[in-house]
Enzyme design. Structure first.
Site, PDB file in Angstrom:
ATOM      1  N   GLU A  87     -72.714  -8.114  40.104  1.00 32.48           N
ATOM      2  CA  GLU A  87     -73.060  -6.913  39.329  1.00 32.48           C
ATOM      3  C   GLU A  87     -74.532  -6.929  38.934  1.00 32.48           C
ATOM      4  O   GLU A  87     -75.196  -5.895  38.903  1.00 32.48           O
ATOM      5  CB  GLU A  87     -72.178  -6.780  38.094  1.00 32.48           C
ATOM      6  CG  GLU A  87     -70.711  -6.527  38.414  1.00 32.48           C
ATOM      7  CD  GLU A  87     -70.479  -5.259  39.218  1.00 32.48           C
ATOM      8  OE1 GLU A  87     -71.204  -4.275  38.986  1.00 32.48           O
ATOM      9  OE2 GLU A  87     -69.584  -5.245  40.067  1.00 32.48           O
TER      10      GLU A  87
ATOM     11  N   TRP B 126     -76.221  -5.635  41.799  1.00 32.07           N
ATOM     12  CA  TRP B 126     -76.274  -4.168  41.902  1.00 32.07           C
ATOM     13  C   TRP B 126     -77.467  -3.605  41.146  1.00 32.07           C
ATOM     14  O   TRP B 126     -78.079  -2.626  41.562  1.00 32.07           O
ATOM     15  CB  TRP B 126     -74.974  -3.549  41.390  1.00 32.07           C
ATOM     16  CG  TRP B 126     -73.970  -3.468  42.485  1.00 32.07           C
ATOM     17  CD1 TRP B 126     -73.015  -4.387  42.795  1.00 32.07           C
ATOM     18  CD2 TRP B 126     -73.882  -2.435  43.475  1.00 32.07           C
ATOM     19  NE1 TRP B 126     -72.324  -3.985  43.905  1.00 32.07           N
ATOM     20  CE2 TRP B 126     -72.829  -2.796  44.343  1.00 32.07           C
ATOM     21  CE3 TRP B 126     -74.584  -1.257  43.709  1.00 32.07           C
ATOM     22  CZ2 TRP B 126     -72.469  -2.005  45.437  1.00 32.07           C
ATOM     23  CZ3 TRP B 126     -74.215  -0.473  44.788  1.00 32.07           C
ATOM     24  CH2 TRP B 126     -73.174  -0.848  45.637  1.00 32.07           C
TER      25      TRP B 126
ATOM     26  N   ASN C 288     -67.563   1.143  32.747  1.00 34.72           N
ATOM     27  CA  ASN C 288     -67.955   1.381  34.133  1.00 34.72           C
ATOM     28  C   ASN C 288     -66.903   2.145  34.944  1.00 34.72           C
ATOM     29  O   ASN C 288     -67.216   3.085  35.680  1.00 34.72           O
ATOM     30  CB  ASN C 288     -68.267   0.048  34.806  1.00 34.72           C
ATOM     31  CG  ASN C 288     -68.501   0.189  36.304  1.00 34.72           C
ATOM     32  OD1 ASN C 288     -67.634  -0.084  37.115  1.00 34.72           O
ATOM     33  ND2 ASN C 288     -69.676   0.662  36.671  1.00 34.72           N
TER      34      ASN C 288
ATOM     35  N   TRP D  99     -75.560   7.783  40.460  1.00 29.76           N
ATOM     36  CA  TRP D  99     -75.123   9.176  40.642  1.00 29.76           C
ATOM     37  C   TRP D  99     -75.137   9.556  42.112  1.00 29.76           C
ATOM     38  O   TRP D  99     -74.261  10.262  42.592  1.00 29.76           O
ATOM     39  CB  TRP D  99     -75.971  10.132  39.791  1.00 29.76           C
ATOM     40  CG  TRP D  99     -75.394  10.254  38.415  1.00 29.76           C
ATOM     41  CD1 TRP D  99     -75.840   9.645  37.271  1.00 29.76           C
ATOM     42  CD2 TRP D  99     -74.219  10.989  38.036  1.00 29.76           C
ATOM     43  NE1 TRP D  99     -75.018   9.957  36.211  1.00 29.76           N
ATOM     44  CE2 TRP D  99     -74.015  10.785  36.655  1.00 29.76           C
ATOM     45  CE3 TRP D  99     -73.312  11.797  38.727  1.00 29.76           C
ATOM     46  CZ2 TRP D  99     -72.947  11.365  35.961  1.00 29.76           C
ATOM     47  CZ3 TRP D  99     -72.248  12.367  38.027  1.00 29.76           C
ATOM     48  CH2 TRP D  99     -72.078  12.152  36.661  1.00 29.76           C
TER      49      TRP D  99
ATOM     50  N   TRP E 230     -73.265  23.748  45.741  1.00 29.36           N
ATOM     51  CA  TRP E 230     -72.989  23.421  44.338  1.00 29.36           C
ATOM     52  C   TRP E 230     -72.790  24.689  43.534  1.00 29.36           C
ATOM     53  O   TRP E 230     -73.431  25.703  43.785  1.00 29.36           O
ATOM     54  CB  TRP E 230     -74.173  22.643  43.736  1.00 29.36           C
ATOM     55  CG  TRP E 230     -74.486  21.380  44.461  1.00 29.36           C
ATOM     56  CD1 TRP E 230     -75.580  21.149  45.258  1.00 29.36           C
ATOM     57  CD2 TRP E 230     -73.715  20.173  44.475  1.00 29.36           C
ATOM     58  NE1 TRP E 230     -75.519  19.867  45.772  1.00 29.36           N
ATOM     59  CE2 TRP E 230     -74.389  19.249  45.307  1.00 29.36           C
ATOM     60  CE3 TRP E 230     -72.516  19.786  43.884  1.00 29.36           C
ATOM     61  CZ2 TRP E 230     -73.910  17.964  45.548  1.00 29.36           C
ATOM     62  CZ3 TRP E 230     -72.044  18.508  44.121  1.00 29.36           C
ATOM     63  CH2 TRP E 230     -72.737  17.615  44.947  1.00 29.36           C
TER      64      TRP E 230
ATOM     65  N   TRP F   8     -74.918  16.743  40.996  1.00 31.21           N
ATOM     66  CA  TRP F   8     -75.016  15.444  40.310  1.00 31.21           C
ATOM     67  C   TRP F   8     -76.224  15.368  39.379  1.00 31.21           C
ATOM     68  O   TRP F   8     -76.244  14.564  38.440  1.00 31.21           O
ATOM     69  CB  TRP F   8     -75.018  14.290  41.318  1.00 31.21           C
ATOM     70  CG  TRP F   8     -76.158  14.263  42.305  1.00 31.21           C
ATOM     71  CD1 TRP F   8     -76.176  14.831  43.540  1.00 31.21           C
ATOM     72  CD2 TRP F   8     -77.434  13.622  42.140  1.00 31.21           C
ATOM     73  NE1 TRP F   8     -77.383  14.606  44.166  1.00 31.21           N
ATOM     74  CE2 TRP F   8     -78.185  13.853  43.327  1.00 31.21           C
ATOM     75  CE3 TRP F   8     -78.044  12.876  41.125  1.00 31.21           C
ATOM     76  CZ2 TRP F   8     -79.479  13.374  43.512  1.00 31.21           C
ATOM     77  CZ3 TRP F   8     -79.330  12.405  41.316  1.00 31.21           C
ATOM     78  CH2 TRP F   8     -80.033  12.651  42.499  1.00 31.21           C
TER      79      TRP F   8
END
Length: 473
Positions: A271, A274, A337, A378, A302, A355
């Site tokens: 993590e 990440w 998360n 995102w 969208w 987004w």
DNA sequence: TTTTGAGTTGTTCGA
DNA sequence: GTCGAACAACTCAAA
């Protein structure tokens, strides 16, 4: 008397494991400064929640520095040049930032200062591997997480061991009553939101280490599985501390490694990987916060719907798992998360809203809002990122709730009006018989909203829109 | 050089 | 009720 040097605190609001500060202490008396530079916050303005956090983090740092921290709000080059002149400073120290616009700013500052005979020393205080040190054998950047982490990071030099607090830090005595934290005006004026936020956290370097110790003694033991259950205490909650550098990734990495080696620890370390990957992506894609990494998504139809967006933002979509997440965000500045993925998927793939709306709302509300992680994540959930979730991966908020919050503990914590609803219906109140709703004291549409969209139909609409993108190519 | 299998986090449908 | 397949396209890296 030793010479005076400037130490510029940026995203490293700590004394321990601070490489540039340690260097500076060896060179002279420290003039510690912080500069609020809204121009370089990314999209022009720092988020509201991070401003609150910053206020408290600076207050704590100020204490740790014997009340000697000087705060400014202006163009950094003006501040640095003036201070250097006033105090005959020949050396300026900082730890590097990695957002493209900050790197550009820092390059300019460095060359301007150097042209006037001032030396600038920078170091790495906030990432395990600097973005330019990790690349494929052909010299190009990684685009997929797993090879980035396994082949790139884990095969590279291991993260350096953390440093202790500088042993002999001498702080220069500069009287400057104007340069206070309060003068930065970081706290919201109008309402108490900022105060409520701060009660959920111990916003200090000490608080960061307390959080780490708590996690290492409780959470990490069940991390791999437990991290998925938002009602359970198995996540580290270190993100805001890492965001502001009140703890360094090196301190976290090595503290976890010291516990040994097992699947839970490996998963936690990945993590941190990440976080590195997000910085890597932003470093190589300056437009990550604003532009779809996959350009075909530019044609996605969208919707614009202010009512739906407001329902999502305020936690009134009628889907308890989504609403609990959005209310946790508003109340605490944080969201679990697993729930971030659920609300993100819902915004993009059920409400069909861009987004960007989610990215901006998170930027403003999250105490851990970080430009690299926020925009990379995102893009991941929207499916337009480099290594994104497949477009057909649409989270079903009911299924996810039943799987990861089976008794509805998390939902009830943040939506107390549902607290008497039986677990069977906690993730789908509209399916409860009217007698059950009545017994629980809930009138749908009054105490808690009806669902604002049908997840089945809206999911299909999203899949069709994605399929159309493919055909047009 | 080309081929091949795998890649954070899921859901639905039909056998 | 359970289980596997299908739901894209593309990058990466090993073979």
């Amino acid at each position: 008397m030793k010479q005076k040097v400037i130490y510029w605190f940026r995203q490293d609001l700590r004394l321990s494991d601070n490489p540039a500060l340690t260097q500076a202490c060896q060179m002279g008396q420290i003039i510690p400064i912080y500069i609020l530079d809204h121009r370089h916050a990314g999209d022009g303005k720092q988020g509201g929640a991070t401003c609150v956090w910053l206020h408290h983090a600076l207050t704590s740092l100020h204490q740790d520095l014997d009340q000697k921290l000087l705060c400014y709000q202006a163009d950094p080059i003006d501040i640095l040049q003036t201070l250097c002149q006033q105090h005959q400073v020949k050396h300026v120290y900082w730890n590097r930032c990695y957002e493209p616009w900050r790197m550009e700013r820092d390059r300019d500052i460095k060359s301007t200062l150097q042209a006037t005979g001032i030396q600038v020393h920078s170091d790495n205080g906030s990432v395990l591997w600097e973005p330019w040190t990790i690349q494929k054998t052909d010299g190009t950047p990684f685009k997929v997480f797993t090879p980035f982490y396994r082949k790139g990071c884990l095969q590279a030099d291991p993260p350096r061991q953390p440093l202790s607090k500088p042993g002999a830090m001498v702080l220069a005595d500069i009287d400057n009553p104007k340069n206070t934290i309060d003068a930065l005006n970081l706290l919201p004026k109008k309402f108490k939101w900022g105060q409520t936020l701060a009660t959920h956290w111990n916003i200090s370097e000490k608080g960061a280490h307390n959080q780490l110790q708590t996690f290492l003694s409780i959470g990490i033991k069940h991390y791999k599985e437990g991290r998925n259950f938002p009602a359970k205490p198995y996540t580290s909650q270190l993100s805001p501390y890492l965001r502001f550098g009140q703890i360094s990734p090196n301190q976290v990495w090595h503290a976890a490694l010291q516990l040994g080696n097992n699947a839970d620890i490996d998963h936690f370390l990945s993590e941190l990987g990440w976080r590195e990957f997000s910085y890597h992506l932003l470093y190589h894609n300056h437009q990550l916060p604003t532009q779809n990494l996959q350009p075909k998504f530019d044609r996605f139809p969208w919707q614009e719907d202010a009512t739906k967006l407001a329902a999502w933002q305020t936690g009134n979509t009628g889907y308890p798992m989504v609403d609990a997440g959005m209310r946790q965000l508003w109340q605490t500045g944080y969201m679990h998360n697993r729930v971030r993925m659920i609300v993100g998927s819902f915004l993009v793939k059920n409400l069909l809203l861009h987004w960007h709306h989610g990215e901006r709302w998170f930027w403003d509300c999250l105490v851990d809002a970080d430009m690299a992680s926020n925009s990379a994540s995102w893009q991941w959930i929207a499916g337009c990122g480099a290594d994104a979730a497949p477009y057909f991966r649409v989270f079903n908020p009911i299924t996810q709730g039943q799987k990861f919050d089976p008794e509805g503990q998390y939902v009830k914590r943040f939506i107390p009006e549902l607290k008497h609803l039986p677990g069977e219906f906690i993730h789908c109140p509209w399916q409860a018989p009217s007698l059950v709703l009545k017994a629980a004291g809930i009138q749908l549409g009054h105490h808690y909203p009806e669902p604002i969209v049908d997840v089945k139909a809206s999911r299909q609409a999203a899949l069709d829109a994605f399929a159309a993108l493919k055909q047009e190519q």
